[in-house]
Design an enzyme around this catalytic site. Structure first.
Site, PDB file in Angstrom:
ATOM      1  N   VAL F  77       0.870  -1.170   0.000  1.00 24.89           N
ATOM      2  CA  VAL F  77       0.000   0.000   0.000  1.00 24.89           C
ATOM      3  C   VAL F  77       0.911   1.225   0.000  1.00 24.89           C
ATOM      4  CG1 VAL F  77      -1.786   1.238   1.286  1.00 24.89           C
ATOM      5  CG2 VAL F  77      -1.714  -1.278   1.334  1.00 24.89           C
ATOM      6  N   CYS F  78       0.750   2.092  -0.987  1.00 26.83           N
ATOM      7  CA  CYS F  78       1.615   3.270  -1.093  1.00 26.83           C
ATOM      8  C   CYS F  78       1.477   4.098   0.179  1.00 26.83           C
ATOM      9  CB  CYS F  78       1.226   4.104  -2.298  1.00 26.83           C
ATOM     10  SG  CYS F  78       2.066   5.705  -2.316  1.00 26.83           S
ATOM     11  N   ILE F  79       2.584   4.297   0.854  1.00 30.09           N
ATOM     12  CA  ILE F  79       2.518   4.944   2.164  1.00 30.09           C
ATOM     13  C   ILE F  79       2.078   6.401   2.065  1.00 30.09           C
ATOM     14  CG2 ILE F  79       5.013   5.473   2.178  1.00 30.09           C
ATOM     15  CD1 ILE F  79       4.932   4.910   5.226  1.00 30.09           C
TER      16      ILE F  79
END
Lengths: 132, 145, 107, 107, 145, 132
Positions: F77-79
């Site tokens: 999940v793209c931070i």
């Protein structure tokens, strides 16, 4: 005049909530009243207490909260929309056996009846639909 | 929070001929739901129906107007099992049960999309483009989806 | 060969038109989600410009497909004899992605 | 009088065209967010059909506006002499909503 | 997780004339970012730039192609203070600093939108519609926004 | 073949994540491999542990988790996207002084470098953009 503002877009991703916020500010500056803010569809994410933006950027849910507190606004988050999108208060978190909750203080979860009520009892109702 | 509504026969929109002359009091404001989104691709179509059903449940009169991509909601033979969604037509079919008896459909939007008029449910009423403008003008408050 | 996916209705969005403008000979196009309303191109006068572009691209060996679960969900008819779209299962879609060199998503 | 808002670019979406088809004499239209790209109607050949519709509606007393903060954000030029859009501040927008009987949002 | 990239002059896309003859090994796959969204209305435009900058930061070569509504990102004189967003042009201007030197812009998309070519930054390169197709064909993997 | 699947749409609101899930299932049924699932933009909401849908409907994040567990998939999940949209793990919740966290087990927060890496090391990459 009594306004109801319906917000359908999430913060950050979409411009609709930002436009709605500016509109709400302008309504209040013109000494009109806000009967209700109604967050529906992806607009419910505006009420998340977990939004974590860099400090030099707008903090959407905190900014709504300040406006709500300052003018004692009623800010209703559609409960059906919120649950499906992971925005919960303490009661709903318990009911669904979730370990936490994330509804920002100042906002309340309630049903779509409040949207119909707002349509009946406001002088003006304006919807800010998703901008994308 | 929602006051009980008085009987509002005179405020129900039935056609384009007669605007009510009675002054508008808050809870007789006539509400129009404009439904312009296709089902399944986005939850808005479903949420417009949920709004209509919520109005019906508390005895508020609303009219619905299906326009543009919204008319896809009326297509027959929807079988959404393969995409993991609930059947939208089944939900639409519940409208009459909730006393939502003004369901207007823009004929032009249908014909542009080659949707067969014979496909439409009994509870709908076809209107032409001039009537669409009149319906918009005749209502007091509009929610669009 | 590039596989193009399109997920917006051509009645609403320029997405399919923009895609068709950038397709090369031998490419494939798969309509998905609301993009499947594009199978109406063959019969809808509103979409006649797109239909012309599709016919032109077919002469260049471009393959036109649409995802069957999305078509069935929406109750669309695919009985038209001149519908140029092959219907794909989810598995067929995966196979087509493997046959292609890469995927370009138009949304 | 109905106030119509439009928030999608006419280069991408049918939204503005769909709105113009349903506007009555005396109504107002406000372009907001990506809708403000519609102020190009007067100069862009791609949008000439919309420009014609707008000119027609102006003869019926329809008022065309666009939200200034959105135009400035996007770096759009509004110097064209034949641009029919009045630019509104957020406060002007609120005033116009008050003048109208109701708002219809096209998105 | 990201292997260091070898110097990859031969894999950098400069124009349409020469496809590389070297076999493609995994970490020389040439990546194209197709940017088709306008700034401000949606975060996608910003996120496409963040993807490019992330690639630059780890030394991966990417090319960017601005198409359709994406060309609005290149407009000069953007002043987004009034809508509470960060200036998108300022972020675009950082591309050369991150070694992203292939920034292609579709001329047709610009002219359709009456965007003055003189407005474009030095770091961009105009291409015509045939070249757009070639650029798509020439890359190994595409991310679109 | 090694696939990377990029998911840009939120669950429930939008169809993109559902289409991506079906695609992922079909990839695995065909005995291909998934190099990485990458959740970006509004796709990060697929990783929320607070989604609370009625029991007779699809539970998006739980279903992803089952697929991830069953096939030992990497789900990134793209931070940056996640923080801005209110999807946090324990570390980030602490860093931003938030009272709770809501990242579903099985998903991990990481940077955009992982998207570039996936583009470089997968045989096929497919993006499912927002359907609306």
């Amino acid at each position: 005049m009594k306004f109801t503002i319906v917000i359908l877009g999430p913060p950050y991703t979409d411009q609709a909530a930002e436009t709605a916020f500016r509109f709400a500010q302008a309504v209040l500056e013109k000494k009109h009243h806000i009967y209700r803010l109604f967050f529906y569809h992806d607009g419910v994410h505006n009420a998340s207490s977990l939004l974590s933006l860099p400090q030099d950027e707008i903090q959407p849910s905190q900014r709504w909260r300040q406006l709500i507190d300052q003018y004692q606004l009623e800010a209703v988050v559609c409960i059906a929309s919120a649950l499906r999108r992971g925005v919960l208060n303490e009661t709903e978190a318990k009911r669904f056996a979730k370990p936490g909750n994330n509804l920002m203080p100042g906002f309340e979860l309630s049903g779509l009846g409040d949207l119909i009520d707002a349509a009946q009892h406001s002088d003006r109702l304006i919807t800010f639909g998703p901008s994308s | 929070m929602n006051d009980a509504l008085p009987p509002s026969n005179q405020t129900q929109h039935s056609s384009d001929q007669d605007k009510p002359n009675t002054p508008i009091t808050p809870n007789t404001r006539r509400i129009l739901l404009v439904c312009r989104t296709a089902p399944y691709g986005n939850a808005l179509a479903r949420e417009s129906l949920e709004t209509a059903l919520a109005a019906g449940a508390i005895g508020a009169k609303v009219a619905m107007l299906f326009l543009d991509e919204g008319v896809w909601q009326l297509a027959q033979h929807q079988k959404p099992q393969g995409i993991g969604r609930k059947n939208h037509s089944a939900m639409l079919g519940a409208l009459p049960l909730y006393d939502i008896d003004t369901v207007l459909v823009d004929r032009d939007s249908l014909s542009k999309r080659c949707i067969d008029l014979a496909e439409l449910g009994d509870f709908t009423q076809l209107i032409d483009s001039l009537q669409v403008k009149e319906v918009i003008a005749d209502h007091d408050v509009i929610l669009s989806f | 060969m590039t596989l193009h996916t399109v997920n917006k209705s051509p009645y609403l969005s320029q997405c399919l038109a923009d895609c068709l403008d950038r397709v090369s000979a031998g490419d494939s196009i798969v309509l998905i989600e609301d993009g499947v309303y594009g199978i109406n191109c063959a019969t809808s006068e509103t979409l006649s410009a797109l239909n012309k572009a599709i016919a032109q691209l077919m002469t260049l060996g471009v393959q036109f497909c649409a995802l069957r679960p999305d078509i069935e969900a929406r109750g669309l008819q695919t009985t038209s004899a001149n519908c140029p779209f092959n219907l794909l299962s989810d598995g067929d879609f995966v196979d087509l992605v493997c046959e292609a060199d890469k995927v370009l998503s138009w949304y």
